[in-house]
Design a protein around this motif. Structure first.
Motif, PDB file in Angstrom:
ATOM      1  N   GLU A   6      42.141  38.589  37.382  1.00  0.00           N
ATOM      2  CA  GLU A   6      41.243  37.641  38.023  1.00  0.00           C
ATOM      3  C   GLU A   6      40.851  38.139  39.405  1.00  0.00           C
ATOM      4  O   GLU A   6      41.677  38.724  40.122  1.00  0.00           O
ATOM      5  CB  GLU A   6      41.908  36.268  38.141  1.00  0.00           C
ATOM      6  CG  GLU A   6      42.143  35.607  36.799  1.00  0.00           C
ATOM      7  CD  GLU A   6      42.844  34.266  36.918  1.00  0.00           C
ATOM      8  OE1 GLU A   6      43.479  33.986  37.958  1.00  0.00           O
ATOM      9  OE2 GLU A   6      42.746  33.496  35.942  1.00  0.00           O
ATOM     10  N   LEU A   7      39.592  37.914  39.777  1.00  0.00           N
ATOM     11  CA  LEU A   7      39.115  38.266  41.108  1.00  0.00           C
ATOM     12  C   LEU A   7      39.641  37.229  42.091  1.00  0.00           C
ATOM     13  O   LEU A   7      39.368  36.030  41.941  1.00  0.00           O
ATOM     14  CB  LEU A   7      37.583  38.311  41.137  1.00  0.00           C
ATOM     15  CG  LEU A   7      36.953  38.735  42.456  1.00  0.00           C
ATOM     16  CD1 LEU A   7      37.329  40.170  42.809  1.00  0.00           C
ATOM     17  CD2 LEU A   7      35.438  38.575  42.387  1.00  0.00           C
ATOM     18  N   ASN A   9      39.244  37.332  45.626  1.00  0.00           N
ATOM     19  CA  ASN A   9      38.297  37.040  46.708  1.00  0.00           C
ATOM     20  C   ASN A   9      36.919  36.699  46.126  1.00  0.00           C
ATOM     21  O   ASN A   9      35.891  37.209  46.533  1.00  0.00           O
ATOM     22  CB  ASN A   9      38.226  38.186  47.720  1.00  0.00           C
ATOM     23  CG  ASN A   9      37.745  39.497  47.122  1.00  0.00           C
ATOM     24  OD1 ASN A   9      38.052  39.840  45.986  1.00  0.00           O
ATOM     25  ND2 ASN A   9      36.992  40.247  47.914  1.00  0.00           N
ATOM     26  N   ARG A  10      36.941  35.799  45.187  1.00  0.00           N
ATOM     27  CA  ARG A  10      35.727  35.409  44.458  1.00  0.00           C
ATOM     28  C   ARG A  10      34.658  34.815  45.362  1.00  0.00           C
ATOM     29  O   ARG A  10      33.476  34.995  45.118  1.00  0.00           O
ATOM     30  CB  ARG A  10      36.075  34.462  43.311  1.00  0.00           C
ATOM     31  CG  ARG A  10      36.943  33.297  43.706  1.00  0.00           C
ATOM     32  CD  ARG A  10      37.355  32.431  42.527  1.00  0.00           C
ATOM     33  NE  ARG A  10      38.218  33.084  41.595  1.00  0.00           N
ATOM     34  CZ  ARG A  10      39.508  32.808  41.412  1.00  0.00           C
ATOM     35  NH1 ARG A  10      40.075  31.870  42.140  1.00  0.00           N
ATOM     36  NH2 ARG A  10      40.214  33.441  40.521  1.00  0.00           N
ATOM     37  N   ASN A  11      35.065  34.126  46.420  1.00  0.00           N
ATOM     38  CA  ASN A  11      34.067  33.526  47.315  1.00  0.00           C
ATOM     39  C   ASN A  11      33.230  34.585  48.016  1.00  0.00           C
ATOM     40  O   ASN A  11      32.043  34.362  48.268  1.00  0.00           O
ATOM     41  CB  ASN A  11      34.729  32.595  48.329  1.00  0.00           C
ATOM     42  CG  ASN A  11      35.240  31.322  47.664  1.00  0.00           C
ATOM     43  OD1 ASN A  11      34.788  30.951  46.591  1.00  0.00           O
ATOM     44  ND2 ASN A  11      36.197  30.674  48.310  1.00  0.00           N
ATOM     45  N   ILE A  14      30.619  35.590  45.475  1.00  0.00           N
ATOM     46  CA  ILE A  14      29.657  34.503  45.262  1.00  0.00           C
ATOM     47  C   ILE A  14      28.704  34.380  46.449  1.00  0.00           C
ATOM     48  O   ILE A  14      27.489  34.248  46.262  1.00  0.00           O
ATOM     49  CB  ILE A  14      30.387  33.171  44.986  1.00  0.00           C
ATOM     50  CG1 ILE A  14      31.069  33.251  43.614  1.00  0.00           C
ATOM     51  CG2 ILE A  14      29.431  31.994  45.063  1.00  0.00           C
ATOM     52  CD1 ILE A  14      32.018  32.104  43.328  1.00  0.00           C
ATOM     53  N   ALA A  28      33.317  30.339  39.549  1.00  0.00           N
ATOM     54  CA  ALA A  28      34.244  31.165  40.328  1.00  0.00           C
ATOM     55  C   ALA A  28      35.540  31.445  39.582  1.00  0.00           C
ATOM     56  O   ALA A  28      36.060  32.560  39.632  1.00  0.00           O
ATOM     57  CB  ALA A  28      34.538  30.487  41.660  1.00  0.00           C
ATOM     58  N   THR A  29      36.056  30.466  38.870  1.00  0.00           N
ATOM     59  CA  THR A  29      37.339  30.643  38.184  1.00  0.00           C
ATOM     60  C   THR A  29      37.254  31.615  37.001  1.00  0.00           C
ATOM     61  O   THR A  29      38.274  32.042  36.485  1.00  0.00           O
ATOM     62  CB  THR A  29      37.870  29.289  37.679  1.00  0.00           C
ATOM     63  OG1 THR A  29      36.870  28.691  36.836  1.00  0.00           O
ATOM     64  CG2 THR A  29      38.208  28.370  38.839  1.00  0.00           C
ATOM     65  N   LEU A  31      35.577  34.612  37.210  1.00  0.00           N
ATOM     66  CA  LEU A  31      35.316  35.964  37.684  1.00  0.00           C
ATOM     67  C   LEU A  31      36.561  36.839  37.521  1.00  0.00           C
ATOM     68  O   LEU A  31      37.629  36.510  38.036  1.00  0.00           O
ATOM     69  CB  LEU A  31      34.863  35.934  39.148  1.00  0.00           C
ATOM     70  CG  LEU A  31      33.552  35.186  39.396  1.00  0.00           C
ATOM     71  CD1 LEU A  31      33.270  35.109  40.887  1.00  0.00           C
ATOM     72  CD2 LEU A  31      32.396  35.831  38.653  1.00  0.00           C
ATOM     73  N   HIS A  32      36.391  37.951  36.824  1.00  0.00           N
ATOM     74  CA  HIS A  32      37.518  38.833  36.512  1.00  0.00           C
ATOM     75  C   HIS A  32      37.011  40.212  36.103  1.00  0.00           C
ATOM     76  O   HIS A  32      35.827  40.402  35.872  1.00  0.00           O
ATOM     77  CB  HIS A  32      38.358  38.240  35.377  1.00  0.00           C
ATOM     78  CG  HIS A  32      37.637  38.253  34.059  1.00  0.00           C
ATOM     79  ND1 HIS A  32      36.732  37.267  33.700  1.00  0.00           N
ATOM     80  CD2 HIS A  32      37.640  39.150  33.035  1.00  0.00           C
ATOM     81  CE1 HIS A  32      36.234  37.558  32.502  1.00  0.00           C
ATOM     82  NE2 HIS A  32      36.759  38.703  32.083  1.00  0.00           N
ATOM     83  N   VAL A 103      32.656  43.344  37.110  1.00  0.00           N
ATOM     84  CA  VAL A 103      32.829  41.895  37.173  1.00  0.00           C
ATOM     85  C   VAL A 103      31.490  41.283  36.780  1.00  0.00           C
ATOM     86  O   VAL A 103      30.472  41.538  37.426  1.00  0.00           O
ATOM     87  CB  VAL A 103      33.228  41.423  38.593  1.00  0.00           C
ATOM     88  CG1 VAL A 103      33.281  39.900  38.654  1.00  0.00           C
ATOM     89  CG2 VAL A 103      34.561  42.025  39.008  1.00  0.00           C
ATOM     90  N   PHE A 105      28.994  38.368  36.850  1.00  0.00           N
ATOM     91  CA  PHE A 105      28.919  37.299  37.845  1.00  0.00           C
ATOM     92  C   PHE A 105      27.698  36.403  37.742  1.00  0.00           C
ATOM     93  O   PHE A 105      27.649  35.348  38.375  1.00  0.00           O
ATOM     94  CB  PHE A 105      29.010  37.878  39.267  1.00  0.00           C
ATOM     95  CG  PHE A 105      27.822  38.693  39.681  1.00  0.00           C
ATOM     96  CD1 PHE A 105      26.725  38.094  40.280  1.00  0.00           C
ATOM     97  CD2 PHE A 105      27.804  40.059  39.461  1.00  0.00           C
ATOM     98  CE1 PHE A 105      25.624  38.854  40.656  1.00  0.00           C
ATOM     99  CE2 PHE A 105      26.706  40.818  39.832  1.00  0.00           C
ATOM    100  CZ  PHE A 105      25.614  40.218  40.434  1.00  0.00           C
TER     101      PHE A 105
END
Length: 141
Positions: A6-7, A9-11, A14, A28-29, A31-32, A103, A105
């Motif tokens: 899982e990513l 630092n997804r924010n 984004i 966001a949840t 993203l991987h 990833v 996105f």
């Protein structure tokens, strides 16, 4: 069975995607990075998930690509490529010629020629072995 990280630092990703004009961003949840997929659950049981986090250094050598309607950030990671190769040696099948860490996105149909790829670091959590939602939904004989 899927093997993902899982990513974390997804924010960061984004926020970058929004500034580049993407509107249909994947939750966001979700993203991987996918490292592999096992069709035979016995193959996956032979392997132990890597428990440590993984950071991919900031780089300007990335690409934003359209993979059949899904927009991805492709990046280099020798560790992910080696791990993918380890899974292949263990018996994992892979439907593509090469493995490119990425990833997924967004779902936008933007013209990607003017997009500047996200060049910040990517922080991934430990490996997670997840059941294949499609295979698990099939009736057992």
């Amino acid at each position: 069975m899927f093997v993902i990280r899982e990513l974390l630092n997804r924010n960061d990703l984004i926020e970058w995607a929004i500034t580049e004009g993407f509107r249909e961003i994947i939750p966001a949840t979700a993203l991987h990075v996918t490292i592999g997929k096992f069709h035979d659950p016995n193959v996956g049981r032979q392997l132990v998930p890597a428990a440590s986090d993984l950071t991919v250094r900031a780089s300007q050598r990335r690409a934003v690509l359209n993979f059949g309607g899904i927009v991805v950030l492709a990046f280099s990671s020798a560790k992910l490529v080696r791990r993918h190769a380890e899974f292949r040696r263990a018996g994992m099948t892979w439907f593509y010629r090469d493995y490119t860490p990425h990833v997924s996105f967004a779902l936008d149909g933007l013209d990607l020629r003017d997009i500047q790829p996200f060049d910040g670091r990517l922080r991934f959590g430990p490996e997670i072995f997840k059941p294949d939602p499609i295979l698990d939904s099939l009736p057992t004989c």
